[in-house]
Design an enzyme around this catalytic site. Structure first.
Site, PDB file in Angstrom:
ATOM      1  N   LYS A  54       0.837  -1.216   0.000  1.00 49.33           N
ATOM      2  CA  LYS A  54       0.000   0.000   0.000  1.00 49.33           C
ATOM      3  C   LYS A  54       0.860   1.250   0.000  1.00 49.33           C
ATOM      4  O   LYS A  54       0.524   2.239  -0.653  1.00 49.33           O
ATOM      5  CB  LYS A  54      -0.943   0.007   1.209  1.00 49.33           C
ATOM      6  CG  LYS A  54      -2.061  -0.987   1.063  1.00 49.33           C
ATOM      7  CD  LYS A  54      -3.073  -0.860   2.184  1.00 49.33           C
ATOM      8  CE  LYS A  54      -4.149  -1.922   2.027  1.00 49.33           C
ATOM      9  NZ  LYS A  54      -5.036  -2.000   3.172  1.00 49.33           N
ATOM     10  N   LYS A 113      -5.765 -10.216  -5.478  1.00 50.05           N
ATOM     11  CA  LYS A 113      -6.891 -10.494  -4.571  1.00 50.05           C
ATOM     12  C   LYS A 113      -8.110  -9.659  -4.967  1.00 50.05           C
ATOM     13  O   LYS A 113      -7.954  -8.528  -5.419  1.00 50.05           O
ATOM     14  CB  LYS A 113      -6.432 -10.106  -3.153  1.00 50.05           C
ATOM     15  CG  LYS A 113      -7.369 -10.462  -2.052  1.00 50.05           C
ATOM     16  CD  LYS A 113      -6.908  -9.853  -0.736  1.00 50.05           C
ATOM     17  CE  LYS A 113      -7.251  -8.389  -0.638  1.00 50.05           C
ATOM     18  NZ  LYS A 113      -7.043  -7.778   0.667  1.00 50.05           N
ATOM     19  N   LYS A 163     -11.947  -4.902  -1.691  1.00 48.46           N
ATOM     20  CA  LYS A 163     -12.998  -3.888  -1.752  1.00 48.46           C
ATOM     21  C   LYS A 163     -12.462  -2.485  -1.999  1.00 48.46           C
ATOM     22  O   LYS A 163     -13.187  -1.625  -2.468  1.00 48.46           O
ATOM     23  CB  LYS A 163     -13.862  -3.925  -0.494  1.00 48.46           C
ATOM     24  CG  LYS A 163     -13.134  -3.617   0.804  1.00 48.46           C
ATOM     25  CD  LYS A 163     -14.102  -3.533   1.969  1.00 48.46           C
ATOM     26  CE  LYS A 163     -13.688  -4.347   3.185  1.00 48.46           C
ATOM     27  NZ  LYS A 163     -12.349  -4.128   3.696  1.00 48.46           N
TER      28      LYS A 163
HETATM   29  P1  TYM Z   1     -10.531  -6.512   5.462  1.00 49.69           P
HETATM   30  O1  TYM Z   1     -11.555  -5.499   5.821  1.00 49.69           O
HETATM   31  O2  TYM Z   1      -9.650  -6.231   4.303  1.00 49.69           O
HETATM   32  O3  TYM Z   1     -11.243  -7.890   5.174  1.00 49.69           O
HETATM   33  C1  TYM Z   1     -12.165  -8.466   6.086  1.00 49.69           C
HETATM   34  C2  TYM Z   1     -12.035  -9.986   6.038  1.00 49.69           C
HETATM   35  O4  TYM Z   1     -12.265 -10.449   4.705  1.00 49.69           O
HETATM   36  C3  TYM Z   1     -11.160 -11.248   4.283  1.00 49.69           C
HETATM   37  N1  TYM Z   1     -10.968 -11.039   2.837  1.00 49.69           N
HETATM   38  C4  TYM Z   1     -10.862 -12.024   1.935  1.00 49.69           C
HETATM   39  N2  TYM Z   1     -10.913 -13.359   2.065  1.00 49.69           N
HETATM   40  C5  TYM Z   1     -10.785 -14.094   0.934  1.00 49.69           C
HETATM   41  N3  TYM Z   1     -10.616 -13.543  -0.298  1.00 49.69           N
HETATM   42  C6  TYM Z   1     -10.555 -12.213  -0.475  1.00 49.69           C
HETATM   43  N4  TYM Z   1     -10.411 -11.686  -1.686  1.00 49.69           N
HETATM   44  C7  TYM Z   1     -10.676 -11.376   0.687  1.00 49.69           C
HETATM   45  N5  TYM Z   1     -10.675 -10.025   0.875  1.00 49.69           N
HETATM   46  C8  TYM Z   1     -10.836  -9.849   2.199  1.00 49.69           C
HETATM   47  C9  TYM Z   1      -9.969 -10.728   5.070  1.00 49.69           C
HETATM   48  O5  TYM Z   1      -8.944 -11.688   5.151  1.00 49.69           O
HETATM   49  C10 TYM Z   1     -10.611 -10.435   6.402  1.00 49.69           C
HETATM   50  O6  TYM Z   1     -10.701 -11.614   7.190  1.00 49.69           O
HETATM   51  N6  TYM Z   1      -6.925  -5.791   8.822  1.00 49.69           N
HETATM   52  C11 TYM Z   1      -8.230  -6.396   8.588  1.00 49.69           C
HETATM   53  C12 TYM Z   1      -9.305  -5.893   9.519  1.00 49.69           C
HETATM   54  C13 TYM Z   1      -8.992  -6.046  10.960  1.00 49.69           C
HETATM   55  C14 TYM Z   1      -9.039  -7.256  11.705  1.00 49.69           C
HETATM   56  C15 TYM Z   1      -8.732  -6.887  13.040  1.00 49.69           C
HETATM   57  C16 TYM Z   1      -9.285  -8.578  11.353  1.00 49.69           C
HETATM   58  C17 TYM Z   1      -8.671  -5.052  11.837  1.00 49.69           C
HETATM   59  N7  TYM Z   1      -8.523  -5.542  13.086  1.00 49.69           N
HETATM   60  C18 TYM Z   1      -8.666  -7.855  14.056  1.00 49.69           C
HETATM   61  C19 TYM Z   1      -9.228  -9.540  12.361  1.00 49.69           C
HETATM   62  C20 TYM Z   1      -8.912  -9.174  13.689  1.00 49.69           C
HETATM   63  C21 TYM Z   1      -8.659  -6.073   7.191  1.00 49.69           C
HETATM   64  O7  TYM Z   1      -8.200  -5.132   6.588  1.00 49.69           O
HETATM   65  O8  TYM Z   1      -9.659  -6.876   6.724  1.00 49.69           O
END
Ligand code: TYM
Length: 340
Positions: free
Chosen positions: A112, A197, A200
């Site tokens: 990023k 990937k 969003k």
């Molecule tokens: P985020 O918001 O990007 O994504 C949320 C969850 O969706 C999963 N995910 C995917 N899984 C499979 N294929 C994909 N293309 C895909 N895109 C997203 C992510 O792996 C995630 O589980 N840093 C985290 C948010 C966060 C968090 C936390 C998660 C902040 N604090 C504490 C767990 C525990 C994030 O950016 O997820």
């Protein structure tokens, strides 16, 4: 009891990747474990250039979609991160345990930050420290399991390392968490670019299936998915990433096995039709429930208010214990027997 915690960032409209990689499991499995906690991590949405009104709107939409996907406030806690101060309180302490080298090694930061610099923009300090806040999200709740997609594994590993180091230095305070991932679709790829990937926050709409896409739109996106030059349908993620991605999506939606499913097809067209049908069917109840919930915003607000109250009560004792363990003087004269 197993404490489960996971979070999702309101940086864009939620995708099929979010659903298959994380949310579906939260609803079908994790919330039934007992004490599960799910968070719309809005503070994390401020680490890149953002529009305040959009973050606010997406935070509500994300919470609504979590409920639409089946999270049940009777079974689990659903709340918004910024409503619970314990996350930022703990994050600073963990910054005093993590190292800058660890932060700079994080793949998501590197990617990023490089993108931001290419655009000529500056990189927010919070993008670098983001994984520490994420560790605080997890550790504040005494979390055992963190159900996430593949892309978050490195961040959960870091939370583990920080927990172990804190416990060694200052006495046992945190449960050491571990990531859990789905058997299939742990990394759903962009339909137009199977090397990337499905994210969003990306700009490439045609390769991303959003949870609120109309069925026709889903069908078009799947029909136009980039496949590979071969003609036979085989599951080969390295050699045939486009077809492998479609087979993974189909397997996730139908509880099948991606390698076995490939045997049933002689053309990409037939595979795409079945993938589109399966995705539309999986998303149908979610879209319907989302429509109902949007008609009743007071309900969503109430869930979030109660969720924040419960989350605060869960996190407070652990964060207070961390403050004491690391050497901070309690604000109110606490009589700690035997303390020096
Ligand atoms: P985020 O918001 O990007 O994504 C949320 C969850 O969706 C999963 N995910 C995917 N899984 C499979 N294929 C994909 N293309 C895909 N895109 C997203 C992510 O792996 C995630 O589980 N840093 C985290 C948010 C966060 C968090 C936390 C998660 C902040 N604090 C504490 C767990 C525990 C994030 O950016 O997820």
């Amino acid at each position: 009891m197993t404490r489960v915690f996971s979070g999702i960032k309101p940086t864009g409209h939620l995708t099929l990747g979010n659903y298959l990689g994380a949310m579906r499991r939260w609803a079908e499995v994790d919330q039934r474990h007992g004490d599960a906690v799910f968070c719309v991590v809005d503070l994390h949405a401020l680490t890149v250039d953002h529009d305040p009104a959009r973050v606010r709107r997406l935070s509500r939409q994300t919470a609504t979609l979590l409920l639409a996907a089946g999270l049940d406030p009777e079974l689990c806690t659903v709340f918004v991160q910024s409503h619970v101060d314990e996350h930022t309180r703990l994050s600073y302490l963990l910054e005093c345990v993590a190292t800058d080298g660890e932060m700079r090694r994080m793949i998501q930061y590197r990617e990023k930050a490089a993108r931001e610099r290419e655009r000529g923009g500056s990189v927010r300090l919070s993008l670098l420290t983001y994984p520490v806040l994420m560790a605080a999200d997890i550790l504040a709740y005494g979390t055992h399991e963190v159900p996430v997609g593949d892309d978050q594994t490195q961040h959960v590993e870091l939370a583990r390392d920080i927990a172990v180091r804190f416990n060694q230095r200052y006495g046992h305070t945190f449960v050491v968490p571990r990531a859990t991932r789905p058997a299939v679709a742990a990394r759903v790829m962009n339909l137009q670019d199977p090397g990337a990937k499905m994210g969003k926050s990306d700009d490439s709409g045609p390769g991303i299936v959003y949870l609120l896409d109309e069925p026709d739109v889903v069908r078009k996106k799947v029909a136009r998915a980039v496949t590979d030059s071969g003609a036979d349908v085989v599951y080969d993620p390295a050699g045939r990433p486009g077809v492998a991605n479609l087979l993974e999506i189909l397997a996730a939606c139908t509880d099948g096995d991606p390698a076995g499913l490939g045997d049933g097809y002689t053309s990409y067209g037939a595979l795409k039709k079945d993938v589109a049908d399966a995705v539309v069917e999986v998303l149908r109840p979610l879209r319907e429930r989302h429509r109902e919930l949007c008609a009743d915003p007071g309900y969503v607000d109430g869930v979030l208010r109660e969720g924040a109250r419960r989350a605060r009560a869960l996190a407070r004792p652990t964060v207070d214990a961390a403050y004491r363990a690391i050497g901070l003087l309690p604000a109110e004269a606490e009589v700690v027997v035997g303390a020096g």
